[in-house]
Motif scaffolding. Structure first.
Motif, PDB file in Angstrom:
ATOM      1  N   MET A  43       0.853  -1.198   0.000  1.00  0.00           N
ATOM      2  CA  MET A  43       0.000   0.000   0.000  1.00  0.00           C
ATOM      3  C   MET A  43       0.888   1.246   0.000  1.00  0.00           C
ATOM      4  SD  MET A  43      -3.093   0.948  -0.145  1.00  0.00           S
ATOM      5  CE  MET A  43      -4.121   2.387   0.135  1.00  0.00           C
ATOM      6  N   SER A  44       0.534   2.254  -0.803  1.00  0.00           N
ATOM      7  CA  SER A  44       1.310   3.477  -0.880  1.00  0.00           C
ATOM      8  C   SER A  44       0.501   4.660  -0.375  1.00  0.00           C
ATOM      9  CB  SER A  44       1.749   3.738  -2.324  1.00  0.00           C
ATOM     10  OG  SER A  44       2.237   5.052  -2.474  1.00  0.00           O
ATOM     11  N   PRO A  45       0.831   5.192   0.811  1.00  0.00           N
ATOM     12  CA  PRO A  45       0.127   6.377   1.310  1.00  0.00           C
ATOM     13  C   PRO A  45       0.235   7.562   0.354  1.00  0.00           C
ATOM     14  CG  PRO A  45       1.402   5.345   3.058  1.00  0.00           C
ATOM     15  CD  PRO A  45       1.807   4.669   1.783  1.00  0.00           C
ATOM     16  N   ILE A  46       1.377   7.699  -0.299  1.00  0.00           N
ATOM     17  CA  ILE A  46       1.552   8.838  -1.202  1.00  0.00           C
ATOM     18  C   ILE A  46       0.673   8.683  -2.437  1.00  0.00           C
ATOM     19  CG2 ILE A  46       3.209  10.017  -2.700  1.00  0.00           C
ATOM     20  CD1 ILE A  46       5.339   9.500  -0.612  1.00  0.00           C
ATOM     21  N   THR A  47       0.653   7.487  -3.019  1.00  0.00           N
ATOM     22  CA  THR A  47      -0.216   7.240  -4.173  1.00  0.00           C
ATOM     23  C   THR A  47      -1.676   7.460  -3.809  1.00  0.00           C
ATOM     24  OG1 THR A  47       1.360   5.615  -5.040  1.00  0.00           O
ATOM     25  CG2 THR A  47      -0.873   5.552  -5.915  1.00  0.00           C
ATOM     26  N   GLU A  48      -2.051   6.984  -2.633  1.00  0.00           N
ATOM     27  CA  GLU A  48      -3.437   7.142  -2.173  1.00  0.00           C
ATOM     28  C   GLU A  48      -3.783   8.615  -1.983  1.00  0.00           C
ATOM     29  OE1 GLU A  48      -6.361   5.602   1.452  1.00  0.00           O
ATOM     30  OE2 GLU A  48      -4.277   4.915   1.321  1.00  0.00           O
ATOM     31  N   PHE A  49      -2.840   9.384  -1.429  1.00  0.00           N
ATOM     32  CA  PHE A  49      -3.091  10.803  -1.207  1.00  0.00           C
ATOM     33  C   PHE A  49      -3.319  11.545  -2.524  1.00  0.00           C
ATOM     34  CE2 PHE A  49      -1.097  15.042  -1.323  1.00  0.00           C
ATOM     35  CZ  PHE A  49      -2.013  15.722  -0.557  1.00  0.00           C
ATOM     36  N   TYR A  50      -2.468  11.282  -3.519  1.00  0.00           N
ATOM     37  CA  TYR A  50      -2.559  12.015  -4.782  1.00  0.00           C
ATOM     38  C   TYR A  50      -3.698  11.514  -5.680  1.00  0.00           C
ATOM     39  CZ  TYR A  50       1.717  14.727  -4.152  1.00  0.00           C
ATOM     40  OH  TYR A  50       2.656  15.629  -3.716  1.00  0.00           O
ATOM     41  N   SER A  51      -4.280  10.384  -5.336  1.00  0.00           N
ATOM     42  CA  SER A  51      -5.370   9.836  -6.141  1.00  0.00           C
ATOM     43  C   SER A  51      -6.545  10.813  -6.216  1.00  0.00           C
ATOM     44  CB  SER A  51      -5.836   8.502  -5.545  1.00  0.00           C
ATOM     45  OG  SER A  51      -6.911   7.968  -6.288  1.00  0.00           O
ATOM     46  N   GLU A  52      -6.999  11.079  -7.437  1.00  0.00           N
ATOM     47  CA  GLU A  52      -8.145  11.956  -7.708  1.00  0.00           C
ATOM     48  C   GLU A  52      -7.908  13.407  -7.303  1.00  0.00           C
ATOM     49  OE1 GLU A  52     -10.923  11.116  -9.469  1.00  0.00           O
ATOM     50  OE2 GLU A  52      -9.735   9.289  -9.789  1.00  0.00           O
ATOM     51  N   LYS A  53      -6.647  13.777  -7.091  1.00  0.00           N
ATOM     52  CA  LYS A  53      -6.317  15.163  -6.791  1.00  0.00           C
ATOM     53  C   LYS A  53      -6.009  15.914  -8.084  1.00  0.00           C
ATOM     54  CE  LYS A  53      -6.189  15.097  -2.170  1.00  0.00           C
ATOM     55  NZ  LYS A  53      -6.394  13.660  -1.888  1.00  0.00           N
ATOM     56  N   THR A  54      -6.250  17.223  -8.061  1.00  0.00           N
ATOM     57  CA  THR A  54      -5.895  18.101  -9.170  1.00  0.00           C
ATOM     58  C   THR A  54      -4.686  18.935  -8.773  1.00  0.00           C
ATOM     59  OG1 THR A  54      -8.149  18.222 -10.023  1.00  0.00           O
ATOM     60  CG2 THR A  54      -6.669  20.003 -10.643  1.00  0.00           C
ATOM     61  N   LEU A  57       5.088  12.640 -12.228  1.00  0.00           N
ATOM     62  CA  LEU A  57       3.710  12.625 -11.739  1.00  0.00           C
ATOM     63  C   LEU A  57       2.819  11.769 -12.632  1.00  0.00           C
ATOM     64  CD1 LEU A  57       3.183  16.394 -10.789  1.00  0.00           C
ATOM     65  CD2 LEU A  57       3.369  14.467  -9.200  1.00  0.00           C
ATOM     66  N   VAL A  58       2.951  11.948 -13.935  1.00  0.00           N
ATOM     67  CA  VAL A  58       2.103  11.211 -14.868  1.00  0.00           C
ATOM     68  C   VAL A  58       2.410   9.720 -14.829  1.00  0.00           C
ATOM     69  CG1 VAL A  58       1.554  10.891 -17.307  1.00  0.00           C
ATOM     70  CG2 VAL A  58       1.799  13.193 -16.387  1.00  0.00           C
ATOM     71  N   ARG A  59       3.676   9.384 -14.702  1.00  0.00           N
ATOM     72  CA  ARG A  59       4.077   7.965 -14.761  1.00  0.00           C
ATOM     73  C   ARG A  59       3.859   7.244 -13.437  1.00  0.00           C
ATOM     74  NH1 ARG A  59       9.067   6.208 -13.600  1.00  0.00           N
ATOM     75  NH2 ARG A  59       9.942   8.293 -13.968  1.00  0.00           N
ATOM     76  N   SER A  60       4.216   7.872 -12.330  1.00  0.00           N
ATOM     77  CA  SER A  60       4.204   7.169 -11.044  1.00  0.00           C
ATOM     78  C   SER A  60       2.925   7.364 -10.240  1.00  0.00           C
ATOM     79  CB  SER A  60       5.410   7.612 -10.195  1.00  0.00           C
ATOM     80  OG  SER A  60       6.619   7.269 -10.836  1.00  0.00           O
ATOM     81  N   LEU A  61       2.113   8.345 -10.621  1.00  0.00           N
ATOM     82  CA  LEU A  61       0.852   8.585  -9.919  1.00  0.00           C
ATOM     83  C   LEU A  61      -0.285   8.610 -10.935  1.00  0.00           C
ATOM     84  CD1 LEU A  61       2.126  11.388  -7.520  1.00  0.00           C
ATOM     85  CD2 LEU A  61       1.553   9.038  -6.876  1.00  0.00           C
ATOM     86  N   PRO A  62      -0.591   7.453 -11.515  1.00  0.00           N
ATOM     87  CA  PRO A  62      -1.572   7.399 -12.614  1.00  0.00           C
ATOM     88  C   PRO A  62      -2.995   7.737 -12.201  1.00  0.00           C
ATOM     89  CG  PRO A  62      -0.959   5.184 -11.908  1.00  0.00           C
ATOM     90  CD  PRO A  62      -0.030   6.122 -11.209  1.00  0.00           C
ATOM     91  N   GLU A  63      -3.274   7.763 -10.884  1.00  0.00           N
ATOM     92  CA  GLU A  63      -4.633   8.051 -10.431  1.00  0.00           C
ATOM     93  C   GLU A  63      -4.876   9.536 -10.204  1.00  0.00           C
ATOM     94  OE1 GLU A  63      -6.887   5.702 -10.493  1.00  0.00           O
ATOM     95  OE2 GLU A  63      -5.278   4.378 -11.186  1.00  0.00           O
ATOM     96  N   ASN A 101      11.003   3.132  -2.600  1.00  0.00           N
ATOM     97  CA  ASN A 101      11.523   2.653  -3.882  1.00  0.00           C
ATOM     98  C   ASN A 101      11.062   3.529  -5.043  1.00  0.00           C
ATOM     99  OD1 ASN A 101      12.983   0.410  -2.938  1.00  0.00           O
ATOM    100  ND2 ASN A 101      11.136  -0.856  -2.868  1.00  0.00           N
ATOM    101  N   VAL A 102       9.815   3.975  -4.969  1.00  0.00           N
ATOM    102  CA  VAL A 102       9.256   4.786  -6.062  1.00  0.00           C
ATOM    103  C   VAL A 102       9.663   6.245  -5.942  1.00  0.00           C
ATOM    104  CG1 VAL A 102       7.121   5.567  -7.173  1.00  0.00           C
ATOM    105  CG2 VAL A 102       7.305   3.226  -6.319  1.00  0.00           C
ATOM    106  N   PHE A 103       9.633   6.776  -4.707  1.00  0.00           N
ATOM    107  CA  PHE A 103       9.940   8.188  -4.481  1.00  0.00           C
ATOM    108  C   PHE A 103      11.217   8.319  -3.644  1.00  0.00           C
ATOM    109  CE2 PHE A 103       5.308   7.649  -4.771  1.00  0.00           C
ATOM    110  CZ  PHE A 103       5.068   8.391  -5.910  1.00  0.00           C
ATOM    111  N   TYR A 104      12.260   7.645  -4.095  1.00  0.00           N
ATOM    112  CA  TYR A 104      13.544   7.623  -3.385  1.00  0.00           C
ATOM    113  C   TYR A 104      14.090   9.046  -3.244  1.00  0.00           C
ATOM    114  CZ  TYR A 104      14.843   7.771  -8.316  1.00  0.00           C
ATOM    115  OH  TYR A 104      14.933   8.118  -9.644  1.00  0.00           O
ATOM    116  N   ILE A 105      14.491   9.389  -2.041  1.00  0.00           N
ATOM    117  CA  ILE A 105      15.079  10.718  -1.819  1.00  0.00           C
ATOM    118  C   ILE A 105      16.442  10.639  -1.126  1.00  0.00           C
ATOM    119  CG2 ILE A 105      12.859  11.910  -1.772  1.00  0.00           C
ATOM    120  CD1 ILE A 105      12.969  11.948   1.228  1.00  0.00           C
TER     121      ILE A 105
END
Length: 487
Positions: free
Chosen positions: A1-12, A30-36, A417-421
């Motif tokens: 589960m990705s909290p970051i993906t979930e947060f950005y889902s359906e956001k503008t 953003l377009v590639r890693s957060l498709p929702e 892994n996806v948003f490595y900083i």
């Protein structure tokens, strides 16, 4: 589960500066890693003869958006908003204004001019006034969760050990905006140096002013400030070594590899405060999530991996020199071996003898053979580049990055892994990184190929011998002159 993906889902999302180097990397990520994500609005200034759809197509046709073979529908969610960020309400149409006010949840403010030699008026309007206009507009956004403001780690140049906080100045940023708008250019130029104070250029000065405005607006909008240090090519994404320009230190590495740069004013023992562009962009995305989900989070983040990237400036120049010798360029001016020094006078002597004089001779020969001269202009640009970079290559800064590390610690396994900083640079990894930078720039910027390498290597050996002979003869004649003159 990705909290970051979930947060950005359906956001503008609303992005300024999407056509810049970092802006393009952010948009692609953003377009590639957060498709929702529901919608991404990007602000572009009006351009005659080119519709918003044409400008968007030109942007998404850029090579950066082709590396992962994404379905063209992935870009359907990107929509252009025509406007100017430095103007009141961006000079938006009523329709576009309503879209942004009603729909936007996250704002990424990347619009700025990174040129460090801009006149003060242009720099203040482009970097500071635009930020103020954006913050004022954000106050009206009904669904706003976070505003991520891109600053720079070098906005507090007199602080050698900069903490993650906003440092004020004895200047009112709003009065500076008013000042540059009414004062004539001549008068403004006369007081620019006094206004800048410790700042070596208008870029860091205007970014400092912008942070002061951010501090003033912090109780009105959910702000978080990201301060990247020197932005370098990507370590992983969109592809390893990706860069779309040769500005700053990277350009000097390649100019050294072509034998155009023969001397540099730099403390070769310093560890440079750098950050790969994809790491910086990931930190922006994570910062947007953090500010929206934790109202008590720290509001300033120094984004730098200088404490984990141990190679020095010398290590970088030597590595790029090695690569330029192993994989020679098709066209070079001289053997690639720049001399690095902290002495300004020694630097000037080397530049005159080994850069300017050869450039004059070659340009003169080009004129004789009815060809267009170009080397003197290149040398002028290089002198200006070193003048701009000198404060950043000869001084030691330490950027406290506790908040930056906290962002990493909060990520779960998937998000890290996806948003490595955080990227640790061991010696082998550092050399691979440099090789990726070298080869990717050769392919996409310099259009170099691997053909005729053996022939170019022979040419480099000949140039090496010539370079050595010229230096020996030069030393010989200098010693002879000294001996005859004094004995």
């Amino acid at each position: 589960m990705s909290p970051i993906t979930e947060f950005y889902s359906e956001k503008t999302i609303f992005i300024t500066g999407a056509t810049g180097y970092m802006g393009k990397v952010l948009l692609e990520k953003l377009v590639r890693s957060l498709p929702e994500i529901k919608k991404i609005y990007i602000l572009l200034r009006p351009k005659k003869g080119c519709s918003p759809q044409e400008r968007l197509k030109k942007l998404t046709d850029d090579v950066i958006f082709t590396f992962h073979d994404m379905n063209a529908k992935a870009y359907d969610k990107i929509e252009v908003i025509s406007g100017d960020v430095s103007k009141e309400n961006f000079e938006l149409s009523e329709v576009d204004k309503k879209k942004l006010i009603e729909e936007v949840s996250i704002v990424f403010h990347l619009a700025a001019c990174v040129r460090m030699d801009l006149p003060l008026k242009e720099a203040v309007i482009t970097n500071t006034k635009s930020t103020y206009q954006l913050f004022k507009f954000c106050v009206n956004m009904k669904a706003l969760k976070s505003v991520v403001h891109l600053s720079t780690a070098f906005c507090n140049v007199e602080i050698m050990n900069a903490e993650e906080k906003i440092y004020s100045m004895d200047l009112d940023p709003y009065k500076i905006i008013d000042l540059v708008e009414w004062m004539d250019d001549k008068s403004l130029n006369n007081i620019t140096k006094r206004l800048l104070g410790p700042h070596p250029n208008t870029y860091t000065f205007t970014k400092r002013l912008s942070e002061m405005i951010a501090m003033d607006m912090n109780d009105k909008i959910p702000l978080i400030i990201s301060r990247p240090s020197i932005v370098f090519p990507a370590i992983k994404e969109p592809i390893p070594g990706w860069v779309d320009n040769l500005n700053g230190p990277i350009g000097l590495f390649y100019a050294g590899g072509k034998g155009i740069v023969r001397s540099g004013i730099i403390d070769e023992n310093l560890v440079p405060q750098i950050i790969p562009v994809d790491v910086a962009i990931n930190s922006l995305i994570v910062s947007g999530y953090e500010r929206a989900t934790n109202m008590y989070c720290d509001r300033v983040i120094n984004v730098s991996c200088g404490d984990v990237l141990r190679p020095t400036w010398r290590d970088m120049f030597v590595t790029f020199q090695y690569l330029a010798i192993k994989y020679p360029y098709k066209l070079i001016l001289w053997y690639p071996k720049p001399h690095l020094t902290t002495s300004y006078y020694l630097y000037i002597i080397n530049v005159i003898l080994f850069q300017i004089l050869p450039a004059i001779i070659i340009d003169f020969l080009l004129i004789i053979f009815l060809q267009k001269p170009f080397l003197i202009n290149i040398q002028k640009r290089l002198l200006l580049t070193w003048k701009v970079l000198r404060p950043f290559t000869t001084k030691k800064w330490i950027f406290s990055n506790t908040n930056f590390l906290k962002l990493h610690e909060k990520l779960n396994t998937y998000d890290s892994n996806v948003f490595y900083i955080i990227e640790n640079f061991e010696e082998n990894k550092f050399r691979k990184y440099c090789k990726d930078c070298f080869k990717t720039a050769n392919k996409y910027l310099l259009k170099e190929t691997l053909e005729n390498l053996s022939l170019y290597r022979i040419r480099n050996k000949i140039l090496f011998v010539l370079d050595l002979l010229i230096k020996v003869f030069f030393i010989y004649f200098v010693l002879k002159w000294i001996f005859v003159k004094h004995f």
